[in-house]
Design a protein around this motif. Structure first.
Motif, short mmCIF file in Angstrom:
data_model
loop_
_atom_site.label_atom_id
_atom_site.label_comp_id
_atom_site.label_asym_id
_atom_site.label_seq_id
_atom_site.Cartn_x
_atom_site.Cartn_y
_atom_site.Cartn_z
N SER A 135 -35.12 -4.51 -68.47
CA SER A 135 -34.88 -5.93 -68.79
C SER A 135 -34.35 -6.70 -67.59
O SER A 135 -34.49 -7.92 -67.51
N LYS A 136 -33.75 -6.00 -66.63
CA LYS A 136 -33.21 -6.64 -65.43
C LYS A 136 -34.10 -6.42 -64.20
O LYS A 136 -33.68 -6.66 -63.08
N ASN A 137 -35.30 -5.92 -64.44
CA ASN A 137 -36.26 -5.64 -63.36
C ASN A 137 -35.72 -4.68 -62.31
O ASN A 137 -36.05 -4.78 -61.12
N VAL A 138 -34.89 -3.75 -62.75
CA VAL A 138 -34.40 -2.67 -61.90
C VAL A 138 -35.45 -1.56 -61.93
O VAL A 138 -35.89 -1.16 -63.02
N PRO A 139 -35.87 -1.06 -60.78
CA PRO A 139 -36.86 0.01 -60.79
C PRO A 139 -36.36 1.23 -61.58
O PRO A 139 -35.22 1.66 -61.42
N VAL A 140 -37.23 1.75 -62.42
CA VAL A 140 -36.97 2.99 -63.16
C VAL A 140 -37.88 4.04 -62.55
O VAL A 140 -39.11 3.91 -62.57
N ILE A 141 -37.24 5.06 -62.00
CA ILE A 141 -37.98 6.13 -61.33
C ILE A 141 -37.72 7.44 -62.05
O ILE A 141 -36.57 7.86 -62.18
N TYR A 142 -38.77 8.05 -62.52
CA TYR A 142 -38.67 9.37 -63.13
C TYR A 142 -38.86 10.40 -62.02
O TYR A 142 -39.87 10.37 -61.32
N ALA A 143 -37.88 11.26 -61.85
CA ALA A 143 -37.97 12.37 -60.89
C ALA A 143 -37.98 13.63 -61.74
O ALA A 143 -37.00 13.95 -62.40
N ASN A 144 -39.08 14.31 -61.74
CA ASN A 144 -39.27 15.36 -62.73
C ASN A 144 -39.87 16.62 -62.13
O ASN A 144 -40.77 16.55 -61.28
N ASP A 145 -39.39 17.76 -62.62
CA ASP A 145 -39.98 19.04 -62.26
C ASP A 145 -41.44 19.07 -62.70
O ASP A 145 -41.81 18.43 -63.69
N ASN A 146 -42.22 19.84 -61.98
CA ASN A 146 -43.61 20.04 -62.40
C ASN A 146 -43.77 21.38 -63.12
O ASN A 146 -44.86 21.73 -63.52
N PHE A 147 -42.67 22.12 -63.26
CA PHE A 147 -42.65 23.39 -63.99
C PHE A 147 -43.66 24.38 -63.46
O PHE A 147 -44.28 25.14 -64.20
N GLY A 148 -43.86 24.36 -62.14
CA GLY A 148 -44.76 25.31 -61.50
C GLY A 148 -46.24 25.00 -61.67
O GLY A 148 -47.09 25.79 -61.26
N GLU A 149 -46.54 23.86 -62.26
CA GLU A 149 -47.93 23.44 -62.46
C GLU A 149 -48.36 22.64 -61.23
O GLU A 149 -48.34 21.41 -61.25
N TRP A 150 -48.75 23.31 -60.17
CA TRP A 150 -49.00 22.66 -58.90
C TRP A 150 -50.24 21.80 -58.86
O TRP A 150 -50.45 21.04 -57.94
N ARG A 151 -51.07 21.86 -59.86
CA ARG A 151 -52.25 21.01 -59.90
C ARG A 151 -52.04 19.82 -60.84
O ARG A 151 -52.94 19.02 -61.04
N SER A 152 -50.87 19.72 -61.39
CA SER A 152 -50.64 18.66 -62.38
C SER A 152 -50.15 17.39 -61.72
O SER A 152 -49.62 17.39 -60.63
N HIS A 153 -50.34 16.29 -62.44
CA HIS A 153 -49.77 15.00 -62.05
C HIS A 153 -48.91 14.54 -63.23
O HIS A 153 -48.87 15.19 -64.28
N HIS A 154 -48.25 13.42 -63.08
CA HIS A 154 -47.28 13.03 -64.10
C HIS A 154 -47.90 12.84 -65.48
O HIS A 154 -47.28 13.15 -66.48
N GLY A 155 -49.12 12.37 -65.55
CA GLY A 155 -49.77 12.21 -66.85
C GLY A 155 -49.94 13.54 -67.57
O GLY A 155 -49.73 13.63 -68.79
N GLU A 156 -50.30 14.57 -66.84
CA GLU A 156 -50.45 15.89 -67.45
C GLU A 156 -49.11 16.47 -67.86
O GLU A 156 -49.01 17.13 -68.89
N ILE A 157 -48.08 16.21 -67.06
CA ILE A 157 -46.73 16.68 -67.41
C ILE A 157 -46.29 16.01 -68.72
O ILE A 157 -45.76 16.67 -69.62
N ILE A 158 -46.51 14.71 -68.83
CA ILE A 158 -46.15 13.99 -70.05
C ILE A 158 -46.93 14.52 -71.25
O ILE A 158 -46.35 14.78 -72.31
N GLU A 159 -48.23 14.70 -71.09
CA GLU A 159 -49.05 15.23 -72.19
C GLU A 159 -48.54 16.58 -72.67
O GLU A 159 -48.47 16.84 -73.88
N LYS A 160 -48.20 17.45 -71.73
CA LYS A 160 -47.72 18.79 -72.09
C LYS A 160 -46.41 18.70 -72.87
O LYS A 160 -46.21 19.41 -73.85
N THR A 161 -45.51 17.81 -72.47
CA THR A 161 -44.23 17.71 -73.17
C THR A 161 -44.41 17.12 -74.56
O THR A 161 -43.74 17.54 -75.50
N LEU A 162 -45.32 16.17 -74.70
CA LEU A 162 -45.55 15.56 -76.01
C LEU A 162 -46.22 16.52 -76.98
O LEU A 162 -46.13 16.34 -78.19
N ALA A 163 -46.89 17.53 -76.45
CA ALA A 163 -47.52 18.55 -77.30
C ALA A 163 -46.56 19.67 -77.65
O ALA A 163 -46.88 20.53 -78.47
#
Length: 178
Positions: free
Chosen positions: A43-71
């Protein structure tokens, strides 16, 4: 300069690891505070940065990481704090949000010199990230109610170390000012 960035550490998580049973109750407690921080930052236009482990999935990108967690079995711990279209995402491989990531460069491009760290794990990734921010001459705030721990005693010690040794401001999520 006092430009803030909210860093959400490792909250996009499957909770499919040995410490998960110890961590999940603390995540449940921190989650509403993290969600409110994200909402306030947006709401204050402060950048929100997600810094996240890839859990050893070296071919993954953030969309795949999100999909895996939602499943996964704990999707309800991820859904309230999902990145939006404006959020930035940095994939990390180790404990610190800075180690072998482009985060330092990204922060310089954003002119951000004050980080608000929330997420998990207080006594690991939050602690190491606060130290790495400190040695980069960045200001750090850690809202104690918006970080999750595995071991309460170690988390308390980590927060004390961040405050005393790194000059971090330890406060509540509601008292964070952007």
């Amino acid at each position: 300069m006092r430009n803030h960035a909210l860093i959400v550490v490792d909250m996009i998580n499957t909770y499919d690891h040995p410490d998960a049973d110890l961590l999940v109750p603390s995540v449940r407690s921190a989650l509403p505070h993290v969600a409110r921080l994200i909402s306030r930052a947006r709401s204050k236009n402060v950048p929100v940065i997600y810094a996240n482990d890839n859990f050893g999935e070296w071919r993954s990108h953030h969309g795949e990481i999100i999909e895996k967690t939602l499943a996964g079995k704990n999707a309800e711990l991820v859904e309230p704090i999902l990145p939006d279209d404006e959020s930035l995402f940095v994939v990390k491989a180790r404990h610190s949000i800075f180690y072998e990531t482009p985060l330092s460069y990204l922060l310089s491009q954003l002119d951000a010199d004050h980080l608000v760290l929330c997420g998990q794990v207080t006594e690991q990734c939050i602690l190491y990230s606060a130290l790495d921010a400190h040695i980069r001459h960045l200001n750090v705030t850690v809202p104690r109610d918006a970080v999750a721990h595995i071991h309460q005693d170690l988390a308390d010690a980590a927060l004390h170390m961040m405050e005393r040794n790194m000059g971090a401001k330890i406060t509540s999520a509601d008292d964070v000012t952007f």
